[in-house]
Write a protein that holds these residues in place. Structure first.
Motif, PDB file in Angstrom:
ATOM      1  N   ARG A 164       0.838  -1.188   0.000  1.00  0.00           N
ATOM      2  CA  ARG A 164       0.000   0.000   0.000  1.00  0.00           C
ATOM      3  C   ARG A 164       0.874   1.239   0.000  1.00  0.00           C
ATOM      4  O   ARG A 164       1.957   1.242   0.563  1.00  0.00           O
ATOM      5  N   TYR A 165       0.354   2.293  -0.633  1.00  0.00           N
ATOM      6  CA  TYR A 165       1.055   3.571  -0.602  1.00  0.00           C
ATOM      7  C   TYR A 165       1.003   4.138   0.811  1.00  0.00           C
ATOM      8  O   TYR A 165      -0.073   4.276   1.404  1.00  0.00           O
ATOM      9  N   ARG A 186      -3.894   3.032  -0.261  1.00  0.00           N
ATOM     10  CA  ARG A 186      -4.495   2.189  -1.291  1.00  0.00           C
ATOM     11  C   ARG A 186      -3.435   1.287  -1.926  1.00  0.00           C
ATOM     12  O   ARG A 186      -2.270   1.624  -1.983  1.00  0.00           O
ATOM     13  N   LYS A 187      -3.872   0.161  -2.435  1.00  0.00           N
ATOM     14  CA  LYS A 187      -2.970  -0.815  -3.032  1.00  0.00           C
ATOM     15  C   LYS A 187      -2.352  -0.258  -4.304  1.00  0.00           C
ATOM     16  O   LYS A 187      -3.037   0.367  -5.124  1.00  0.00           O
TER      17      LYS A 187
END
Length: 573
Positions: A164-165, A186-187
């Motif tokens: 993930r970010y 988010r991925k």
């Protein structure tokens, strides 16, 4: 059944349904809320008790930013204002909040806009998810955020172990087509699915303490090619906690390389490769022809270049290795491919790629070498920029951006090192916790800009007050600082603390909302003595003792110093 009885039955059913709905809301794992057009809470589920440590009635009427530290409130407020201006739904907005007991909680906020029957905007309804228990602790996440240069010319981001970010700079956000805050949490596979296998492989290599080679990555549908550099990132205990990723757009360079490959066949009879600067040499490697462009670049005459004289125009640091490689090629007939620096008449030393291939006679002997010299100076400069950017990131990861002091992460690292050294050498080690008195009042009444200036001035004074190069002062968090004094007993530490106290008083920073009418500090001292404290096995016990001493100073009226003996405690650092 009479109408009155039917009405009472319907009302009872409605009340049951409302109670059931309220029970669902209050027992949801997320905090459900609603704010008006001014951002004030008009509804809050009971989950705020767990998340913020206060009941709903103390939330209503306030804004989300009232529960955040000042710097976080400013950062999140700017992002939320941009969202409200667009009346857009949002998700994954991370924010730090402070409970009444001083503990910190990380929330992930999502919401949708609300409109009345006339289409007028009336606020937002949303949920908050508690991320405090995730692998990335709040402190670590903040330090990682500080490692990203938002204006860096290359795309930079930090990826956690779940792909993930965690942090994204502007250039990287532009690559994935989002605002930076929209990508956080988010991925990575959602936006760059082709990059996921590369990062998964990088994580596997990092777990085996192996480095990931630089790669090239093409963005599907965009005709863009990126130079990707991935480095493993570890925490203060040298445990892998993610990946640092840098992406540089090399589309133009790849187009040039593709053009060279496409034109190779056309010029194959003249040279082995499409030349920018063609040259030829005899079987012994002596140059017998070279383009006049090489003369213009180096400023050398044709007579100064031919035979083996061209070697003299090469940078002395590159010369030996280049000659050895060239001699090996002459012996084996293997193609030559080296990058060296030549003297450039306009810009000093210029990186060039020298390539050559042998042409064979019918009997299999080499009859001539065909070669090219290619200018790769810009690519080399780009590689150097990437190296410098990574170095800046490493420094940023250890430094507090406001005060330029080492941050809490660096404090843990230094304390761990000094603790082991003190234990090994049987020498004392002192930790001094320092807190600015009534700093919240200062911030509230003089403003955050003045508060920041006060923090910077206090930090500079603390740094100057420590005379030894081995002494370290760090920003521990908020208005709290921590000093590490190796080889210092309690008596010596008390002298240092008194000197710090006097130095802060000498500043004479006005503080009308303090009982002392000026900015003052409280200090707590704890000294670890290996000979007298043999049961101490964790350096966090030293910090806990110093923190208790600081607490005693605050409770006894502030603007004073107290010390506390080190003993085994169960509070983590």
């Amino acid at each position: 059944m009479s109408d009155e009885m039917k009405l009472e039955s319907a009302d009872g059913l409605l009340l049951q349904q409302m109670a059931s709905l309220r029970d669902i809301i209050d027992n949801n794992s997320d905090w459900i809320w609603e704010v008006d057009a001014q951002g004030r809470y008009v509804f809050s589920s009971n989950k705020c008790i767990e998340f913020l440590g206060i009941p709903p009635e103390q939330v209503l009427g306030k804004t989300p930013f009232d529960f955040m530290p000042p710097d976080e409130a400013k950062r999140v407020g700017e992002q939320f204002a941009a969202i409200v201006e667009r009346r857009a739904p949002f998700g994954g907005l991370l924010n730090r909040n402070i409970r009444p007991d001083g503990t910190e909680v990380i929330l992930e906020t999502s919401g949708v806009p609300l409109f009345d029957n006339d289409g007028n905007f009336r606020g937002y309804r949303g949920i908050d998810r508690n991320l405090t228990s995730l692998d990335q602790s709040p402190g670590q996440r903040l330090f990682q955020l500080e490692t990203i240069y938002s204006n860096a010319p290359v795309g930079l981001c930090f990826i956690d172990l779940q792909m993930r970010y965690v942090t994204v700079n502007d250039a990287m956000a532009n690559i994935i087509g989002l605002q930076p805050y929209e990508a956080i949490g988010r991925k990575i596979g959602v936006f760059l699915p082709g990059l996921s296998p590369l990062l998964s492989n990088a994580l596997e290599l990092a777990m085996r303490n192996e480095t990931t080679p630089d790669r090239e990555f093409s963005v599907p549908g965009k005709n863009q090619v990126f130079f990707v550099r991935i480095k493993a990132a570890c925490d203060g205990q040298n445990q892998l906690n993610g990946l640092s990723v840098a992406m540089t757009d090399i589309t133009s360079l790849k187009r040039m390389e593709r053009a060279l490959r496409e034109s190779q066949e056309h010029y194959r009879n003249m040279v082995e490769l499409n030349p920018q600067i063609p040259w030829t040499a005899d079987p012994r490697g002596m140059l017998n022809d070279v383009s006049s462009r090489f003369q213009r670049i180096t400023g050398m005459t044709r007579q100064d270049i031919l035979a083996d004289k061209w070697i003299q125009s090469m940078h002395v640091e590159d010369r030996r290795a280049a000659v050895q490689t060239w001699e090996q090629c002459l012996k084996t007939g293997a193609p030559l491919d080296i990058e060296v620096r030549f003297c450039h008449v306009d810009r000093g030393w210029n990186w060039m790629r020298i390539r050559a291939a042998a042409s064979y006679a019918p009997d299999g002997s080499i009859q001539r070498w065909y070669g090219t010299a290619e200018d790769v100076h810009e690519r080399k400069l780009l590689e150097l920029k990437l190296v410098k950017a990574n170095r800046r990131l490493e420094i940023q990861a250890r430094t507090d951006s406001l005060t330029k002091l080492p941050n809490r992460r660096e404090f843990k690292k230094v304390l761990s090192h000094e603790y082991m050294r003190a234990k090994r050498n049987r020498t004392p080690l002192t930790v001094v916790m320092i807190d600015i008195d009534y700093f919240k009042h200062f911030n509230d009444h003089y403003g955050h800009l003045s508060g920041d200036a006060c923090l910077r001035l206090v930090a500079r004074t603390l740094r100057k007050s420590l005379k030894r190069s081995t002494d370290v002062v760090t920003r521990f968090g908020g208005e709290e600082f921590a000093a590490i004094l190796p080889d210092t007993d309690l008596k010596g530490a008390w002298i240092v603390a008194q000197h710090i106290m006097e130095s802060i008083e000498t500043l004479g920073i006005k503080h009308s909302f303090s009982e002392f009418n000026r900015v003052t500090i409280s200090q707590g001292i704890a000294t670890y003595r290996p000979d007298q404290d043999p049961d101490i096995e964790d350096q966090s016990d030293i910090v806990s003792a110093a923190d208790e001493a600081l607490y005693l100073s605050k409770n006894n009226g502030r603007n004073q110093i107290n010390a506390m003996p080190v003993s085994i405690r169960f509070n983590p650092l």
